[in-house]
Design an enzyme around this catalytic site. Structure first.
Site, short mmCIF file in Angstrom:
data_model
loop_
_atom_site.label_atom_id
_atom_site.label_comp_id
_atom_site.label_asym_id
_atom_site.label_seq_id
_atom_site.Cartn_x
_atom_site.Cartn_y
_atom_site.Cartn_z
N HIS A 166 0.80 -1.24 0.00
CA HIS A 166 0.00 0.00 0.00
C HIS A 166 0.83 1.28 0.00
O HIS A 166 0.28 2.36 -0.17
CB HIS A 166 -0.96 0.03 1.21
CG HIS A 166 -0.26 0.33 2.50
ND1 HIS A 166 0.44 -0.61 3.20
CD2 HIS A 166 -0.14 1.48 3.22
CE1 HIS A 166 0.96 -0.07 4.29
NE2 HIS A 166 0.63 1.20 4.32
C1 UD1 Z 1 -1.94 5.14 6.36
C2 UD1 Z 1 -0.69 5.60 7.05
C3 UD1 Z 1 0.37 4.51 6.95
C4 UD1 Z 1 -0.16 3.17 7.43
C5 UD1 Z 1 -1.44 2.84 6.66
C6 UD1 Z 1 -2.03 1.51 7.10
C7 UD1 Z 1 -0.23 8.04 6.92
C8 UD1 Z 1 0.63 9.08 6.31
N1 UD1 Z 1 -0.12 6.79 6.41
O1 UD1 Z 1 -1.63 5.01 4.96
O2 UD1 Z 1 1.48 4.87 7.74
O3 UD1 Z 1 0.80 2.17 7.17
O4 UD1 Z 1 -2.37 3.90 6.87
O5 UD1 Z 1 -3.17 1.19 6.37
O6 UD1 Z 1 -0.97 8.35 7.84
N2 UD1 Z 1 -8.64 4.68 1.60
C9 UD1 Z 1 -9.89 4.13 1.48
N3 UD1 Z 1 -10.55 3.80 2.63
C10 UD1 Z 1 -10.02 4.00 3.85
C11 UD1 Z 1 -8.74 4.59 3.95
C12 UD1 Z 1 -8.06 4.91 2.83
O7 UD1 Z 1 -10.41 3.92 0.41
O8 UD1 Z 1 -10.68 3.65 4.85
C13 UD1 Z 1 -7.87 5.01 0.37
C14 UD1 Z 1 -8.18 6.35 -0.19
O9 UD1 Z 1 -8.04 6.27 -1.58
C15 UD1 Z 1 -7.07 7.21 0.38
C16 UD1 Z 1 -5.90 6.24 0.36
O10 UD1 Z 1 -6.49 4.97 0.65
O11 UD1 Z 1 -6.86 8.37 -0.37
C17 UD1 Z 1 -4.83 6.56 1.36
O12 UD1 Z 1 -5.34 6.52 2.68
P1 UD1 Z 1 -4.58 7.25 3.89
O13 UD1 Z 1 -5.24 7.00 5.18
O14 UD1 Z 1 -4.32 8.65 3.51
O15 UD1 Z 1 -3.16 6.57 3.94
P2 UD1 Z 1 -2.79 5.03 3.86
O16 UD1 Z 1 -2.13 4.82 2.55
O17 UD1 Z 1 -3.90 4.14 4.27
#
Ligand code: UD1
Length: 361
Positions: free
Chosen positions: A207
Site C-alpha cells: 500500500h
Molecule cells: C496510512 C498511514 C500509513 C499506514 C497505513 C495503514 C499516513 C501518512 N499513512 O496510509 O502509515 O501504514 O495507513 O493502512 O498516515 N482509503 C480508502 N478507505 C479507507 C482509507 C483509505 O479507500 O478507509 C484510500 C483512499 O483512496 C485514500 C488512500 O487509501 O486516499 C490513502 O489513505 P490514507 O489514510 O491517507 O493513507 P494510507 O495509505 O492508508
C-alpha cells in the site's frame, strides 16, 4: 488520571487494543478519539469488534484527502475537543497523519503528549511517516520506545531525558491472538476466493505510495508476485485497489489471488498457515517475525531492523529487477537461529499505563 488515545488508521487500532485492555484494569479514565482517517469497515470497524476495543467516545469522520488537507482538518477538529476535555495525557500512536495532527493540537494547548512507538526511524525522507514520527518525537513530552534501537535513535537526537523503554505493545496483542486462533481455529478465514489452502501460499500486502503511485513500479512488483511458483494471497488495501484501477492494471494475474484486507485474527491465522510473507507494511514485518515466518519487505529500508537479524526479514526494494532471485528469496527456509526478544515480553501495555500514571503532572 485521564488519558485520550487518538487513533485513525488500521495499525493504530491494533496497538490501541492492549492499551485499552490495560487501562480497563485500572480506575483511570480512558477516552478513545477516532479521527476517521480510515473509514472502510475492513480497515476500521472490524478491529474494534475483533480486538475487543470499546467503541470510540469521539469520532471525527475526516476521511481521505491530500496529506495537508487531511492533517489540517484533523488538527482543526481535535483542538476544541482537547480544550474541552483537558486530559492528563494525549496518547498518540506510531507515525500517521492522525498522530502528528493530535500532537500539534495538544502541544499548542499545553496538554501533555505521550508518543507510543517513539524513536523509530527509516531515515527515508520521502516517506510521510518519517516526517510524522520525527516531528512527533520532538514535540511530545514523553517518548515511549519499543526497542533499544529506538532508544538509541532518541539519544542521537538529544531526546533521552524524555524517553522510556517500555517494549512493543504489538507483542502483547500478537501473542494473545496467536494463542486464541491456535486454540480455536477460525471458521471464516477471509482468504481470497480461489485460493487453494491445501497448497502452499504466501501472504502479500502492498500500500505504500512509493510502491503504488507509479504505474511501472506497481506493474513490476505485481509481475514478480505473479511469477512466484506458489500462490499469492494478495490482501488488497483500498489504496492499492484505487491505484491499480487508476493505472489500468489488473491485480489478479498468474499466481496472485486477490482478497480483501483481513481482520486481525484472520491475518494472524493466514500468516501462521502461510509459507512466508511479502509486504511493505511495518506491522506485518514484525508479525511475521513474531510468528516465525520469513518476510520479504518491498522497501529499500525498514524501521524494524531487529527483524533483519539472521535473515528472518530480507529487503527487496525492486523485485522486478531480481529475476528468479525474488522467488528464491521469498521461499527461503526459516532460519534455525534463536530470535531473542528484541520487542519485549508481551507486557508493554501495562508498563505504558504505569509510566503514564507515574509521570502524571
Ligand atoms: C496510512 C498511514 C500509513 C499506514 C497505513 C495503514 C499516513 C501518512 N499513512 O496510509 O502509515 O501504514 O495507513 O493502512 O498516515 N482509503 C480508502 N478507505 C479507507 C482509507 C483509505 O479507500 O478507509 C484510500 C483512499 O483512496 C485514500 C488512500 O487509501 O486516499 C490513502 O489513505 P490514507 O489514510 O491517507 O493513507 P494510507 O495509505 O492508508
Amino acid at each position: 488520571m485521564k488519558v485520550i488515545s487518538v487513533v485513525g488508521a488500521r495499525p493504530q487500532l491494533v496497538k490501541l487494543s492492549p492499551i485499552a485492555a490495560a487501562m480497563g484494569e485500572t480506575d483511570h479514565e480512558h477516552l478513545i478519539l477516532h479521527t476517521g482517517q480510515h473509514y472502510d469497515a475492513a480497515l476500521s470497524d472490524v478491529f474494534f469488534s475483533g480486538l475487543d476495543i470499546p467503541d470510540p467516545d469521539i469520532h471525527l469522520g475526516v476521511g481521505s484527502g491530500s496529506h495537508g488537507a487531511q492533517t489540517g482538518s484533523m488538527l482543526t477538529a481535535i483542538d476544541p475537543i482537547l480544550d474541552r476535555e483537558r486530559p492528563d495525557w494525549v496518547l498518540v500512536y506510531g507515525d500517521t497523519n492522525s498522530t502528528i495532527a493530535a500532537t500539534l493540537a495538544a502541544v499548542k494547548l499545553h496538554v501533555p503528549v505521550a508518543h507510543l512507538e517513539a524513536g523509530l526511524r527509516s531515515f527515508n525522507r520521502r516517506m510521510p511517516e518519517e516526517h510524522n514520527r520525527v516531528l512527533t518525537d520532538h514535540a511530545a513530552d514523553l517518548l515511549l520506545a519499543p526497542t533499544e534501537v529506538a532508544m538509541a535513535h532518541l539519544a542521537d537526537e538529544n531526546l533521552s531525558a524524555r524517553s522510556v523503554l517500555v517494549g512493543d505493545v504489538m507483542v502483547d496483542v500478537c501473542h494473545r491472538v496467536r494463542d486464541a486462533v491456535k486454540a480455536s481455529p477460525l471458521s471464516d478465514t477471509g482468504l481470497p476466493e480461489g485460493l487453494d489452502t491445501s497448497a502452499p501460499y504466501v501472504v502479500a500486502t502492498l500500500h505504500r505510495p512509493d510502491n503504488t503511485d507509479d504505474k511501472e513500479t506497481l506493474d513490476g512488483i505485481l509481475e514478480a508476485l505473479a511469477r512466484l511458483p506458489v500462490q499469492v494471497a494478495l490482501l488488497a488495501h483500498p489504496r492499492l485497489l484505487a491505484k491499480a484501477q487508476h493505472h489500468g492494471l489488473e491485480l489478479a494475474r498468474g499466481a496472485i489471488r486477490v482478497g480483501r484486507p483481513l481482520a486481525y485474527g484472520q491475518m494472524i491465522s493466514a500468516v501462521l498457515a502461510s509459507v512466508g510473507v511479502v509486504t511493505d507494511s511495518g506491522g506485518l514485518q514484525k508479525e511475521a517475525f513474531l510468528l516465525r515466518r520469513t518476510c520479504t519487505t518491498i522497501r529499500p529500508e525498514t524501521e524494524w531492523v531487529e527483524t533483519l537479524d539472521s535473515g528472518w526479514n530480507l529487503l527487496a526494494p525492486d523485485p522486478a529487477s531480481m529475476g528468479e532471485d525474488f522467488a528464491r528469496q521469498v521461499l527461503r527456509s526459516v532460519p534455525s537461529t534463536e530470535q531473542g526478544s528484541p520487542y519485549g515480553d508481551g507486557t508493554a501495555a501495562r508498563r505504558v499505563v504505569e509510566v503514564l500514571a507515574e509521570r502524571c503532572r
